[in-house]
Design a protein around this motif. Structure first.
Motif, short mmCIF file in Angstrom:
data_model
loop_
_atom_site.label_atom_id
_atom_site.label_comp_id
_atom_site.label_asym_id
_atom_site.label_seq_id
_atom_site.Cartn_x
_atom_site.Cartn_y
_atom_site.Cartn_z
N PRO B 34 0.82 -1.22 0.00
CA PRO B 34 0.00 0.00 0.00
C PRO B 34 0.86 1.28 0.00
N ALA B 35 2.00 1.25 0.67
CA ALA B 35 2.87 2.44 0.71
C ALA B 35 3.44 2.74 -0.67
N PRO B 51 4.50 -6.90 -6.63
CA PRO B 51 4.14 -8.22 -7.16
C PRO B 51 2.63 -8.33 -7.30
N VAL B 52 2.15 -9.11 -8.27
CA VAL B 52 0.70 -9.27 -8.44
C VAL B 52 0.26 -10.73 -8.37
N GLU B 53 1.11 -11.66 -8.82
CA GLU B 53 0.74 -13.08 -8.69
C GLU B 53 1.99 -13.95 -8.71
N ASN B 54 1.89 -15.05 -7.96
CA ASN B 54 2.95 -16.03 -7.91
C ASN B 54 2.33 -17.38 -8.24
N GLU B 57 2.18 -19.37 -4.80
CA GLU B 57 1.46 -18.76 -3.68
C GLU B 57 0.11 -18.16 -4.06
N GLY B 58 -0.11 -17.92 -5.38
CA GLY B 58 -1.39 -17.34 -5.78
C GLY B 58 -1.34 -15.83 -5.91
N PRO B 59 -2.51 -15.20 -5.91
CA PRO B 59 -2.57 -13.75 -6.10
C PRO B 59 -1.98 -13.01 -4.90
N VAL B 60 -1.43 -11.83 -5.14
CA VAL B 60 -0.94 -10.99 -4.05
C VAL B 60 -2.10 -10.07 -3.68
N THR B 61 -2.77 -10.45 -2.60
CA THR B 61 -4.05 -9.82 -2.30
C THR B 61 -3.91 -8.33 -1.97
N ALA B 62 -2.81 -7.92 -1.35
CA ALA B 62 -2.63 -6.50 -1.02
C ALA B 62 -2.58 -5.67 -2.30
N THR B 63 -1.99 -6.22 -3.35
CA THR B 63 -1.92 -5.50 -4.63
C THR B 63 -3.30 -5.40 -5.26
N LEU B 64 -4.03 -6.51 -5.28
CA LEU B 64 -5.36 -6.50 -5.88
C LEU B 64 -6.28 -5.52 -5.14
N ASP B 65 -6.30 -5.62 -3.82
CA ASP B 65 -7.17 -4.72 -3.05
C ASP B 65 -6.77 -3.26 -3.27
#
Lengths: 301, 301
Positions: B34-35, B51-54, B57-65
């Motif tokens: 977020p920063a 990062p957006v997806e791995n 590990e799957g989606p990077v939820t902080a990025t999507l939100d």
């Protein structure tokens, strides 16, 4: 006595979920999610309790991958826990200089720490329970843990109900080898994993098979297939029980189109009753089938 | 000189991705995803790398939100990095008794550690770079890190290219405030987030708008809307550029149906050219529009 293998260690949210589903069974912590599933597949445990999704962190990918691969497991029950943390210290601690927890837990209490323990340094631990152990051993001053940890470890509760996102929740599954299904309740969830060719419209077609039968989708997760970045499996949760006509009919339609694995039908922890589209009740399906039978036999047109 | 705020600290995979996209710009590590986004929204940086997806590990939820909320940001470029770890020790270390890293990294090298450092205890750190710092300070014997860490810290490379899943990859986005779009290349990705009412068939209808225009979906992630567990936003990645007729037409169709935010059109890092369905080229759309115009004016039927 039958056993539940759960993703441990003791004193975590998963133990708390397993306890709520235990029904007198013995709880056995294991080190990883794959190990919990392997215990059921290998017959060392009757059931496994693992997390499947968190409203903040997203899907638990180890659980999804583990359900899609190896021999089939089905979910027979679920638990839904609010993610409210407890902050524990050793009795007599006056100043909290270090706070330990799993990085996911620390991320979910960041604002609370800034407001309440602004001087404290955060330290990563391998689990919320490992943080509690480290506090017991005097390594750190405080641990951010699951509420159940307060009765597992001889620590003092500094704060309870701590959560930056007040309605964060985690859903857990109780997994078994395929067998008798839980009876339909009207408030059930059916889970499947479908693997389709990477072709324009493939997912739209699958979802239309569900929608055209009045079936409500409650969750979709796309997971890359190992060794095939860009190729996905779809984990779908739908409202209803495979014993119901519309669900059975839809699963048969999907099976004709792609590779499908059934992951269980079980009561929803939140008790929300299934929305059933118009003309999609069991009676609607039965009447329609009776009519087709009559047409085929020449009795009706 | 313009700046890229990236999800730090220095010495991580995100720094490596930012470096590959930097094009001479200054790189500034910030503490959270977020920063990094806030730095662009507030004008302290021109761009953010997150990062957006791995694939593991799957989606990077902080990025999507973060993309769905606050003021709009769009992706103008992406990077795709293989997740191959480097294991670092202090020069002169003979026996590795402790190995530190972020729990996600430790999970991705578990088999390698069992085979190569079976006696070592694993220790959680807040990032792969924090683990390297702790090794520099003598706290632990080895760190599992991004390759770039080997040139950031005065440590010795014990092993390179370490990964249990050999083809694991992480995709990163370079984010900017909305403005001039990157030119179409024929191998582009368009990202959107769509929020629909929780209604049977809602997602099937959205995906059918894409499929009927010959548009290939490359990724779907459903994220619960905060304060509304069970209600989802859909993050969709599709092949093509919004400058192309079929993509513009589909986005307009989605906009009529639901709440849509455009998250960017940019070249794909893997260079895969878009699949365009039959009758869905720009020429097909232009010819059809010309015909409708002629019908409307009474010149054709």
């Amino acid at each position: 006595m039958s056993r539940i293998a759960y993703f441990g260690p003791a004193g975590t949210f998963t133990e708390q979920a397993a306890r709520s589903l235990a029904d007198g069974r013995e709880l056995v912590p294991v080190e990883t999610i794959p190990a919990a599933m392997a215990a059921v597949r290998g017959g060392e445990a009757e059931l496994a309790c693992v997390p499947v999704e968190n409203s903040v962190e997203g899907p638990v990918t180890a659980t999804l991958d583990g359900l899609a691969e190896d021999s089939p497991l089905v979910a027979v029950a679920e638990a839904l826990l609010p993610v409210h943390f407890t902050v524990l210290t050793r009795p007599g601690t006056e100043t909290v200089r270090t706070v330990a927890s799993h990085p996911h837990a620390l991320a979910q209490v960041r604002h609370w720490l800034e407001l309440n323990l602004p001087e404290a340094t955060t330290v990563a631990a391998s689990s919320t329970a490992a943080a509690a152990v480290a506090v017991c051993e005097g390594e750190y001053d405080a641990a951010v843990t699951a509420p159940v940890a307060a009765r597992t470890y001889p620590l003092r509760v500094l704060a309870e109900g701590v959560a930056d996102v007040p309605d964060a929740r985690t859903r857990f599954l109780l997994l078994a080898t395929p067998g008798t299904l839980p009876a339909p309740t009207g408030a059930d969830r059916t889970s499947i994993v479908a693997s389709t060719a990477n072709r324009t419209g493939a997912l739209a077609e699958l979802l239309t098979e569900l929608a055209s039968r009045g079936i409500n989708l409650t969750r979709i997760d796309a997971r890359p297939i190992k060794g095939n970045f860009g190729f996905y499996r779809f984990f779908l949760d739908i409202e209803g029980h495979v014993a119901e006509a519309r669900i059975g009919d839809a699963l048969a339609a999907l099976k004709r189109r792609c590779d499908v694995r059934f992951l269980g039908s079980h009561p929803r922890a939140d008790g929300v009753r299934a929305t059933v589209g118009e003309m999609a009740t069991d009676e609607d399906f039965a009447e329609a089938a009776t009519w087709v039978e009559a047409v085929r036999s020449g009795r009706q047109a």
